[in-house]
Design a protein around this motif. Structure first.
Motif, PDB file in Angstrom:
ATOM      1  N   LEU A  66      -6.478 -83.620  58.869  1.00  0.00           N
ATOM      2  CA  LEU A  66      -7.421 -82.435  59.572  1.00  0.00           C
ATOM      3  C   LEU A  66      -8.056 -81.915  58.161  1.00  0.00           C
ATOM      4  O   LEU A  66      -8.971 -81.300  58.813  1.00  0.00           O
ATOM      5  CB  LEU A  66      -5.891 -81.640  60.013  1.00  0.00           C
ATOM      6  N   SER A  67      -7.429 -81.714  57.326  1.00  0.00           N
ATOM      7  CA  SER A  67      -8.560 -80.544  56.320  1.00  0.00           C
ATOM      8  C   SER A  67      -9.752 -81.462  56.222  1.00  0.00           C
ATOM      9  O   SER A  67     -10.642 -81.004  55.629  1.00  0.00           O
ATOM     10  CB  SER A  67      -7.457 -80.251  54.924  1.00  0.00           C
ATOM     11  N   GLN A  68      -9.682 -83.011  55.814  1.00  0.00           N
ATOM     12  CA  GLN A  68     -10.614 -83.722  55.589  1.00  0.00           C
ATOM     13  C   GLN A  68     -12.018 -83.871  56.528  1.00  0.00           C
ATOM     14  O   GLN A  68     -13.328 -84.165  56.559  1.00  0.00           O
ATOM     15  CB  GLN A  68     -10.338 -85.401  55.266  1.00  0.00           C
ATOM     16  N   LEU A  69     -10.898 -83.658  57.724  1.00  0.00           N
ATOM     17  CA  LEU A  69     -12.101 -84.171  59.016  1.00  0.00           C
ATOM     18  C   LEU A  69     -12.676 -82.681  58.952  1.00  0.00           C
ATOM     19  O   LEU A  69     -13.398 -82.730  59.505  1.00  0.00           O
ATOM     20  CB  LEU A  69     -10.860 -84.236  59.722  1.00  0.00           C
ATOM     21  N   LEU A  70     -11.789 -81.177  59.248  1.00  0.00           N
ATOM     22  CA  LEU A  70     -12.923 -80.446  59.370  1.00  0.00           C
ATOM     23  C   LEU A  70     -14.047 -79.924  58.497  1.00  0.00           C
ATOM     24  O   LEU A  70     -15.225 -79.752  58.553  1.00  0.00           O
ATOM     25  CB  LEU A  70     -11.928 -79.043  59.165  1.00  0.00           C
ATOM     26  N   SER A  71     -13.383 -80.468  56.568  1.00  0.00           N
ATOM     27  CA  SER A  71     -14.681 -80.787  55.415  1.00  0.00           C
ATOM     28  C   SER A  71     -15.845 -81.435  56.248  1.00  0.00           C
ATOM     29  O   SER A  71     -17.085 -80.865  55.764  1.00  0.00           O
ATOM     30  CB  SER A  71     -14.326 -81.189  54.923  1.00  0.00           C
ATOM     31  N   PRO A 126     -23.706 -67.600  62.560  1.00  0.00           N
ATOM     32  CA  PRO A 126     -23.215 -67.933  64.683  1.00  0.00           C
ATOM     33  C   PRO A 126     -22.390 -69.583  64.582  1.00  0.00           C
ATOM     34  O   PRO A 126     -21.895 -69.842  65.754  1.00  0.00           O
ATOM     35  CB  PRO A 126     -24.768 -67.912  64.448  1.00  0.00           C
ATOM     36  N   ALA A 127     -22.900 -70.679  63.580  1.00  0.00           N
ATOM     37  CA  ALA A 127     -22.450 -71.791  64.254  1.00  0.00           C
ATOM     38  C   ALA A 127     -21.273 -71.788  63.726  1.00  0.00           C
ATOM     39  O   ALA A 127     -20.416 -72.771  64.347  1.00  0.00           O
ATOM     40  CB  ALA A 127     -23.452 -72.945  63.584  1.00  0.00           C
ATOM     41  N   SER A 128     -20.738 -71.004  62.796  1.00  0.00           N
ATOM     42  CA  SER A 128     -19.612 -71.257  62.266  1.00  0.00           C
ATOM     43  C   SER A 128     -19.075 -70.925  63.117  1.00  0.00           C
ATOM     44  O   SER A 128     -17.325 -70.746  62.964  1.00  0.00           O
ATOM     45  CB  SER A 128     -19.573 -70.811  60.469  1.00  0.00           C
ATOM     46  N   LEU A 129     -18.820 -69.314  63.727  1.00  0.00           N
ATOM     47  CA  LEU A 129     -18.098 -68.901  64.539  1.00  0.00           C
ATOM     48  C   LEU A 129     -17.829 -70.125  65.925  1.00  0.00           C
ATOM     49  O   LEU A 129     -16.860 -69.759  66.494  1.00  0.00           O
ATOM     50  CB  LEU A 129     -18.771 -66.878  64.915  1.00  0.00           C
ATOM     51  N   VAL A 166     -23.908 -78.462  58.438  1.00  0.00           N
ATOM     52  CA  VAL A 166     -24.248 -77.152  57.349  1.00  0.00           C
ATOM     53  C   VAL A 166     -25.086 -78.079  56.355  1.00  0.00           C
ATOM     54  O   VAL A 166     -25.769 -77.636  56.160  1.00  0.00           O
ATOM     55  CB  VAL A 166     -23.181 -76.290  56.501  1.00  0.00           C
ATOM     56  N   LYS A 167     -24.596 -79.246  56.517  1.00  0.00           N
ATOM     57  CA  LYS A 167     -26.465 -79.583  55.635  1.00  0.00           C
ATOM     58  C   LYS A 167     -26.804 -79.961  57.236  1.00  0.00           C
ATOM     59  O   LYS A 167     -28.086 -79.811  56.682  1.00  0.00           O
ATOM     60  CB  LYS A 167     -25.494 -81.222  55.701  1.00  0.00           C
ATOM     61  N   ASP A 168     -27.321 -80.724  57.990  1.00  0.00           N
ATOM     62  CA  ASP A 168     -27.932 -80.791  58.849  1.00  0.00           C
ATOM     63  C   ASP A 168     -29.176 -79.122  59.644  1.00  0.00           C
ATOM     64  O   ASP A 168     -30.043 -79.215  58.973  1.00  0.00           O
ATOM     65  CB  ASP A 168     -27.656 -80.997  60.439  1.00  0.00           C
ATOM     66  N   ALA A 169     -28.083 -78.321  59.511  1.00  0.00           N
ATOM     67  CA  ALA A 169     -29.110 -77.455  59.512  1.00  0.00           C
ATOM     68  C   ALA A 169     -29.349 -76.262  58.330  1.00  0.00           C
ATOM     69  O   ALA A 169     -30.214 -75.260  57.970  1.00  0.00           O
ATOM     70  CB  ALA A 169     -27.652 -75.714  60.356  1.00  0.00           C
ATOM     71  N   LEU A 170     -27.904 -75.854  56.921  1.00  0.00           N
ATOM     72  CA  LEU A 170     -29.037 -75.597  55.855  1.00  0.00           C
ATOM     73  C   LEU A 170     -29.221 -76.035  54.912  1.00  0.00           C
ATOM     74  O   LEU A 170     -29.843 -75.756  53.914  1.00  0.00           O
ATOM     75  CB  LEU A 170     -27.683 -74.342  55.834  1.00  0.00           C
ATOM     76  N   GLY A 171     -29.263 -77.558  54.561  1.00  0.00           N
ATOM     77  CA  GLY A 171     -29.095 -78.579  53.664  1.00  0.00           C
ATOM     78  C   GLY A 171     -27.983 -77.948  52.298  1.00  0.00           C
ATOM     79  O   GLY A 171     -28.319 -77.725  51.362  1.00  0.00           O
ATOM     80  N   LEU A 172     -26.954 -77.832  53.111  1.00  0.00           N
ATOM     81  CA  LEU A 172     -25.861 -77.929  52.118  1.00  0.00           C
ATOM     82  C   LEU A 172     -24.746 -78.185  52.006  1.00  0.00           C
ATOM     83  O   LEU A 172     -24.860 -78.801  53.625  1.00  0.00           O
ATOM     84  CB  LEU A 172     -25.362 -75.707  52.434  1.00  0.00           C
ATOM     85  N   ASP A 210     -19.575 -79.941  56.390  1.00  0.00           N
ATOM     86  CA  ASP A 210     -20.574 -80.613  55.837  1.00  0.00           C
ATOM     87  C   ASP A 210     -21.872 -81.486  56.701  1.00  0.00           C
ATOM     88  O   ASP A 210     -22.335 -81.234  55.996  1.00  0.00           O
ATOM     89  CB  ASP A 210     -19.938 -82.260  55.108  1.00  0.00           C
ATOM     90  N   VAL A 211     -21.683 -82.217  57.805  1.00  0.00           N
ATOM     91  CA  VAL A 211     -22.225 -82.543  58.705  1.00  0.00           C
ATOM     92  C   VAL A 211     -22.808 -80.869  59.574  1.00  0.00           C
ATOM     93  O   VAL A 211     -24.677 -81.397  58.968  1.00  0.00           O
ATOM     94  CB  VAL A 211     -22.360 -83.383  60.072  1.00  0.00           C
TER      95      VAL A 211
END
Length: 145
Positions: free
Chosen positions: A9-14, A102-105, A21-27, A18-19
Motif C-alpha cells: 500500500l505504501s508503495q502504491l500510494l507513493s 488542493p490536489a493532495s487534499l 506531483v510530477k505531472d502537476a508540479l515537476g517534483l 509521484d504521478v
C-alpha cells in the motif's frame, strides 16, 4: 502478512503521489514530502525533516540538494552548530505548495471517502497501534527509526 500489505500500500500510494506531483508540479514524491514537512516544521535541520518523513539523512540531503537546485529550498548552517544543516522554504516553494496542496487534499478526501468515517477512524487507530508496536520492536532490536 501485515508488513507486506502495508509495504505494498505504501508503495502504491507513493507511486500515486509521484504521478500526481510530477505531472502537476515537476517534483518527485520525496521532494513533495520534504516541502510539505518543511512547511509544517518551518526552518529545520535535515535530521528533523528525516524523522518526520521517515527518511534517512542521506535521502534528505539528496532531496534538499535537488530542491535547492530548483530554487525551492535554501540550505544554511545553524548559527549555534555549524555542522547542522538548516533547510528553509523559498517564496517559489510556497507558491508551489499553494498550487499542490488542493490536489493532495482531494486525494486524501477520495481515499477517506472510500473507507467512510467509522472505518477511517478504525484505520487511524490501527495505524497508530502498529506504528507504536513497530517502533517498540525496532527499539528492542537495537535499531533506529
Amino acid at each position: 502478512m501485515i508488513t507486506f500489505r502495508v509495504s505494498v500500500l505504501s508503495q502504491l500510494l507513493s507511486r500515486l503521489v509521484d504521478v500526481s506531483v510530477k505531472d502537476a508540479l515537476g517534483l518527485t514524491s520525496r521532494q513533495w514530502r520534504v516541502l510539505v514537512s518543511l512547511n509544517r516544521l518551518g526552518p529545520s535541520s535535515s535530521g528533523d525533516v528525516a524523522r518526520l518523513c521517515s527518511f534517512d539523512h542521506s535521502q534528505v540531503s539528496r532531496v534538499a540538494f535537488e530542491l535547492a537546485e530548483k530554487g525551492l529550498v535554501t540550505q544554511g548552517s545553524d548559527s549555534a552548530d555549524r555542522r547542522r544543516q538548516v533547510l528553509s522554504l523559498t517564496p517559489a516553494s510556497l507558491a508551489l505548495l499553494r498550487q499542490g496542496v488542493p490536489a493532495s487534499l482531494a486525494r486524501q478526501d477520495r481515499l477517506r471517502q472510500r473507507l467512510g468515517e467509522q472505518d477511517y477512524a478504525a484505520f487511524c487507530r490501527a495505524l497508530d497501534a502498529l506504528t507504536e508496536e513497530a517502533q517498540q520492536m525496532l527499539d528492542e532490536a537495537g535499531g533506529q527509526a
